[in-house]
Write a protein that holds these residues in place. Structure first.
Motif, PDB file in Angstrom:
ATOM      1  N   GLU A 118     -21.525 -64.352  39.253  1.00 53.67           N
ATOM      2  CA  GLU A 118     -21.903 -63.902  37.805  1.00 53.67           C
ATOM      3  C   GLU A 118     -20.844 -63.264  37.640  1.00 53.67           C
ATOM      4  O   GLU A 118     -19.950 -63.205  36.325  1.00 53.67           O
ATOM      5  N   VAL A 119     -19.568 -62.868  38.399  1.00 49.42           N
ATOM      6  CA  VAL A 119     -18.611 -62.994  38.268  1.00 49.42           C
ATOM      7  C   VAL A 119     -17.810 -63.890  38.456  1.00 49.42           C
ATOM      8  O   VAL A 119     -17.859 -64.845  39.326  1.00 49.42           O
ATOM      9  N   ALA A 120     -16.965 -64.986  37.206  1.00 49.35           N
ATOM     10  CA  ALA A 120     -16.422 -66.551  37.600  1.00 49.35           C
ATOM     11  C   ALA A 120     -15.426 -66.235  38.344  1.00 49.35           C
ATOM     12  O   ALA A 120     -14.913 -64.928  38.983  1.00 49.35           O
ATOM     13  N   ASP A 121     -15.243 -67.240  39.246  1.00 50.91           N
ATOM     14  CA  ASP A 121     -14.361 -67.631  40.045  1.00 50.91           C
ATOM     15  C   ASP A 121     -14.049 -66.689  41.380  1.00 50.91           C
ATOM     16  O   ASP A 121     -12.778 -65.935  41.134  1.00 50.91           O
ATOM     17  N   ARG A 122     -14.855 -66.241  42.244  1.00 49.01           N
ATOM     18  CA  ARG A 122     -14.989 -65.444  43.346  1.00 49.01           C
ATOM     19  C   ARG A 122     -15.607 -66.353  44.462  1.00 49.01           C
ATOM     20  O   ARG A 122     -16.457 -66.275  44.951  1.00 49.01           O
ATOM     21  N   ILE A 123     -15.151 -66.400  45.526  1.00 56.07           N
ATOM     22  CA  ILE A 123     -15.326 -66.984  46.533  1.00 56.07           C
ATOM     23  C   ILE A 123     -14.978 -66.317  47.937  1.00 56.07           C
ATOM     24  O   ILE A 123     -14.342 -65.599  48.185  1.00 56.07           O
ATOM     25  N   GLU A 124     -16.423 -66.293  48.680  1.00 57.18           N
ATOM     26  CA  GLU A 124     -16.555 -64.960  49.082  1.00 57.18           C
ATOM     27  C   GLU A 124     -16.606 -65.524  51.287  1.00 57.18           C
ATOM     28  O   GLU A 124     -17.352 -66.422  51.081  1.00 57.18           O
ATOM     29  N   ILE A 125     -16.158 -65.526  52.314  1.00 53.39           N
ATOM     30  CA  ILE A 125     -16.141 -66.224  53.082  1.00 53.39           C
ATOM     31  C   ILE A 125     -16.262 -65.186  54.421  1.00 53.39           C
ATOM     32  O   ILE A 125     -15.200 -63.890  54.367  1.00 53.39           O
ATOM     33  N   ARG A 134     -16.130 -51.080  38.808  1.00 54.44           N
ATOM     34  CA  ARG A 134     -15.702 -51.769  37.731  1.00 54.44           C
ATOM     35  C   ARG A 134     -16.387 -53.367  38.428  1.00 54.44           C
ATOM     36  O   ARG A 134     -16.729 -54.117  37.212  1.00 54.44           O
ATOM     37  N   HIS A 135     -16.960 -53.917  39.190  1.00 55.47           N
ATOM     38  CA  HIS A 135     -17.224 -55.206  39.857  1.00 55.47           C
ATOM     39  C   HIS A 135     -19.244 -55.255  39.169  1.00 55.47           C
ATOM     40  O   HIS A 135     -19.341 -55.852  37.398  1.00 55.47           O
ATOM     41  N   ALA A 136     -19.580 -54.188  38.675  1.00 58.30           N
ATOM     42  CA  ALA A 136     -20.843 -53.848  37.974  1.00 58.30           C
ATOM     43  C   ALA A 136     -20.725 -54.193  36.803  1.00 58.30           C
ATOM     44  O   ALA A 136     -21.654 -54.541  35.911  1.00 58.30           O
ATOM     45  N   LEU A 137     -19.408 -53.695  36.123  1.00 53.54           N
ATOM     46  CA  LEU A 137     -19.305 -53.014  34.823  1.00 53.54           C
ATOM     47  C   LEU A 137     -18.720 -54.768  34.153  1.00 53.54           C
ATOM     48  O   LEU A 137     -19.166 -55.000  33.555  1.00 53.54           O
ATOM     49  N   ARG A 142     -21.237 -56.178  31.713  1.00 50.84           N
ATOM     50  CA  ARG A 142     -20.482 -57.075  29.916  1.00 50.84           C
ATOM     51  C   ARG A 142     -21.097 -58.144  30.215  1.00 50.84           C
ATOM     52  O   ARG A 142     -21.814 -58.967  28.313  1.00 50.84           O
ATOM     53  N   ALA A 143     -21.419 -58.724  31.133  1.00 48.62           N
ATOM     54  CA  ALA A 143     -21.754 -60.354  30.739  1.00 48.62           C
ATOM     55  C   ALA A 143     -22.865 -60.706  30.589  1.00 48.62           C
ATOM     56  O   ALA A 143     -23.139 -61.491  29.772  1.00 48.62           O
ATOM     57  N   ARG A 144     -24.081 -59.299  30.968  1.00 46.86           N
ATOM     58  CA  ARG A 144     -24.783 -59.936  30.807  1.00 46.86           C
ATOM     59  C   ARG A 144     -25.067 -59.248  29.262  1.00 46.86           C
ATOM     60  O   ARG A 144     -26.721 -59.062  28.774  1.00 46.86           O
ATOM     61  N   GLY A 145     -24.339 -58.286  28.656  1.00 43.15           N
ATOM     62  CA  GLY A 145     -24.405 -57.850  27.308  1.00 43.15           C
ATOM     63  C   GLY A 145     -25.205 -56.711  27.226  1.00 43.15           C
ATOM     64  O   GLY A 145     -25.212 -56.755  26.012  1.00 43.15           O
ATOM     65  N   LEU A 146     -24.311 -55.732  28.149  1.00 41.44           N
ATOM     66  CA  LEU A 146     -24.682 -54.875  28.116  1.00 41.44           C
ATOM     67  C   LEU A 146     -23.222 -54.044  26.807  1.00 41.44           C
ATOM     68  O   LEU A 146     -22.271 -54.479  27.399  1.00 41.44           O
ATOM     69  N   LYS A 147     -23.341 -52.724  27.321  1.00 43.32           N
ATOM     70  CA  LYS A 147     -22.211 -52.589  26.636  1.00 43.32           C
ATOM     71  C   LYS A 147     -21.774 -51.287  27.488  1.00 43.32           C
ATOM     72  O   LYS A 147     -23.092 -50.247  27.223  1.00 43.32           O
ATOM     73  N   VAL A 148     -20.590 -51.410  28.257  1.00 45.14           N
ATOM     74  CA  VAL A 148     -20.558 -50.340  29.143  1.00 45.14           C
ATOM     75  C   VAL A 148     -19.052 -49.406  29.147  1.00 45.14           C
ATOM     76  O   VAL A 148     -18.579 -50.458  28.853  1.00 45.14           O
ATOM     77  N   ASP A 149     -18.954 -48.554  28.859  1.00 46.80           N
ATOM     78  CA  ASP A 149     -17.243 -47.715  29.448  1.00 46.80           C
ATOM     79  C   ASP A 149     -17.291 -47.426  30.548  1.00 46.80           C
ATOM     80  O   ASP A 149     -18.811 -47.113  31.559  1.00 46.80           O
ATOM     81  N   MET A 150     -16.315 -47.318  31.080  1.00 46.12           N
ATOM     82  CA  MET A 150     -16.208 -46.791  32.865  1.00 46.12           C
ATOM     83  C   MET A 150     -14.663 -46.203  32.575  1.00 46.12           C
ATOM     84  O   MET A 150     -14.027 -46.190  32.295  1.00 46.12           O
ATOM     85  N   LEU A 151     -14.553 -45.450  32.998  1.00 45.71           N
ATOM     86  CA  LEU A 151     -13.742 -43.816  33.413  1.00 45.71           C
ATOM     87  C   LEU A 151     -13.219 -43.881  35.508  1.00 45.71           C
ATOM     88  O   LEU A 151     -14.375 -43.880  36.137  1.00 45.71           O
TER      89      LEU A 151
END
Lengths: 183, 371
Positions: A4-11, B287-290, B294-303
């Motif tokens: 779901e995070v674009a452009d990420r290849i995990e090896i 940050r990955h989860a954020l 957001r890509a799924r349409g949720l609105k989230v802040d991060m500190l």
């Protein structure tokens, strides 16, 4: 979820401690960053012992920012021991790539690509210790995740003095084995 | 400089060199040992000194002494060694001697699991030494920031005459990322300036900014250094009229500079009701989860907190005021969450914690967001 995070290849490169899988991860990471200009995160985990035990090295490659620094679900797994295979093969994406050492991993999934990596290393250079370099040749040959030139430069830069030619041959053997599989 | 693939621990070593650190004393311990390795190799090349001590108690004592002798100094350790350093960290705090202590956190308590990451020393960094005292702790999220915050740690330790803890973790310490280090000659660290003549110098007097200048030994400026409560010249005192103003100054000097000390990053989104708060390696999972959320349409802040201590109360309070739910993610059983709860109230805080040697995953944080 990693995709779901674009452009990420995990090896993930895994084997027994002493097989050089951590160094292989570092070399791949250098090929992707220093010699290809991409972003990478390389990490490793190992037991406290220097030899034996399960050892793994992870490389994440992206053209963008890399946040989570560990493999979530691998795109590629290279396993050089049965234990490493058993431990990590379930954490590979359904459409991911499994590469195993045909002699060391007897019990592997049908989709696994079996190449006698350690045997090839011994046959080519007379030294099993170059199996990690052969594995890099196989990995890059099969996937093209970095240019061939980039991995060649990275291997040459990391090879201890006097072993450059040996490592070049080992890498070449890996590429040849990958080409044979692709046919 | 060119791009290099570098470990966090290496970046800390280079950050120390760049900041002008010229003395390192330490006792090797996983997962911090690479810091010592690189400084053992590099410090002699720039005229610095590297000493492997008999233990961490002595290491901490040595870096205090070295700074009094005029060299910027540092040590690096992990949980068990950090515990041993605590008494002398208190000494540095009340004798107001600048120094940098790197704690590459591993799973504890006790010997724990030497190669496994953790963020279990958050409270120890604040309260590990006894008595009320000032302290600064900084937590990097990347290899490059490990370099940058090491430089900042030296600057803050000098500027505020305090030990600074670089509170990193095994993940950041051992991961490799491509970095291009800045030109070291452009890095400037605060230098103490003394204006009064030696006979009028008082190393512990009050000043408008709460931080009297420190002159190293051997330059004719005489003062006494002790772990006992002391007067303006550093001599032990039991007089309440001397102790009270001293206590007041030492324990409020960081408050006077809190805006300069507080380092953090906020990533706000219009309409968000949920916020993520994290630090160190776990901030990367957050940050990955954020991004996924957001890509799924949720609105989230991060500190993301880079300064852990003093706790950034003002910013966390504002964060809590405009959000309904704050997810605090960390690799312990909720140590910084205590502080967040203190500031924003317990009802708003959801803890995502893990203390078994595995990183908090983005999925764990997403589950908390959706739950």
């Amino acid at each position: 979820m990693s995709h779901e995070v674009a452009d990420r290849i995990e090896i993930r490169l895994a084997g027994e401690g002493g097989q050089g899988m951590i160094l292989a991860g570092i070399i791949l990471a250098e090929a992707a960053s220093i010699y290809s200009g991409k972003n990478v995160v390389q990490s490793q985990s190992y037991g406290p012992e220097a030899r034996g035990g399960a050892s793994k090295s992870e490389v994440i490659i992206s053209n963008g920012e890399i946040d989570h620094p560990e493999v979530i679900e691998a795109d590629i797994l290279v396993a050089l021991s049965q234990e490493a295979y058993r431990k990590f093969h379930k954490e590979v994406k359904p459409d991911g790539l499994l590469i195993v050492d045909a002699d060391k991993v007897k019990d592997a999934d049908e989709r696994a690509i079996r190449i006698p990596i350690t045997h090839l290393a011994f046959e080519t250079t007379g030294r099993q210790i170059t199996a990690n370099t052969v594995a890099l040749g196989v990995l890059v040959g099969l996937t093209g995740i970095v240019e061939r030139q980039a991995i060649e430069k990275a291997v040459a830069a990391r090879a201890p003095r006097g072993t450059e030619e040996m490592n070049r041959k080992a890498l070449e053997a890996g590429f040849a084995a990958a080409a044979a599989v692709k046919k | 400089m060119t791009v290099q693939l570098m470990q966090g621990n290496e970046a800390i070593g280079w950050g120390a060199i760049a900041a002008g650190c010229r003395f390192y004393a330490g006792y090797p311990i996983t997962p911090s040992t690479e810091v010592a390795e690189i400084l053992a190799r590099e410090l002699p090349k720039v005229g610095g000194k590297f000493i492997q001590m008999e233990d961490e108690i002595a290491s901490m004592a040595a870096i205090i002494g070295a700074r009094l002798g005029g060299l910027k100094s540092m040590t690096a350790t992990s949980g068990p060694g950090f515990s041993l350093m605590q008494e002398n960290i208190g000494y540095a705090a009340i004798a107001e001697i600048p120094c940098v202590v790197v704690d590459v956190q591993r799973l504890g308590p006790s010997t724990g699991q030497p190669t496994a990451p953790s963020q279990g020393d958050v409270m120890q960094a604040r309260w590990g030494t006894h008595g009320d005292h000032p302290i600064i702790a900084l937590a990097p999220v990347s290899v490059r920031q490990a370099f940058d915050l090491t430089v900042v740690a030296f600057d803050m330790s000098e500027r505020y005459r305090t030990p600074v803890i670089l509170l990193t973790d095994e993940v950041i310490g051992h991961m490799r990322e491509p970095v291009e280090l800045p030109d070291f000659s452009k890095i400037q660290i605060f230098e103490h300036k003394v204006t009064e003549p030696p006979e009028e110098y008082k190393a512990f007097r009050n000043t408008p900014d709460g931080v009297p200048p420190l002159v190293p030994f051997g330059q004719g400026y005489r003062y006494h250094v002790t772990g006992l409560l002391h007067d303006e010249l550093g001599f032990p005192t039991q007089r309440i009229d001397e102790i009270d103003p001293w206590l007041e100054r030492v324990n409020t000097k960081l408050d006077k500079h809190i805006d300069q000390i507080t380092l953090l990053a906020e990533d706000a989104q219009d309409g968000a009701r949920v916020g993520l708060l994290s630090y160190g390696c776990t901030a990367r999972a957050a940050r990955h989860a954020l991004k996924v959320a957001r890509a799924r349409g949720l609105k989230v802040d991060m500190l993301t907190l880079y300064t852990i201590w003093p706790f950034p109360e003002k910013q966390v309070e504002a964060f809590g005021e405009r959000l309904d739910k704050i997810i605090v993610a960390e690799m312990n059983l909720g140590q910084l969450a205590y502080e967040v709860e203190r500031v924003v109230g317990r009802k708003k805080v959801v803890r995502v914690t893990r203390a078994n040697g595995e990183m908090v995953t983005p999925q764990m944080i997403l589950d908390a967001m959706e739950g």
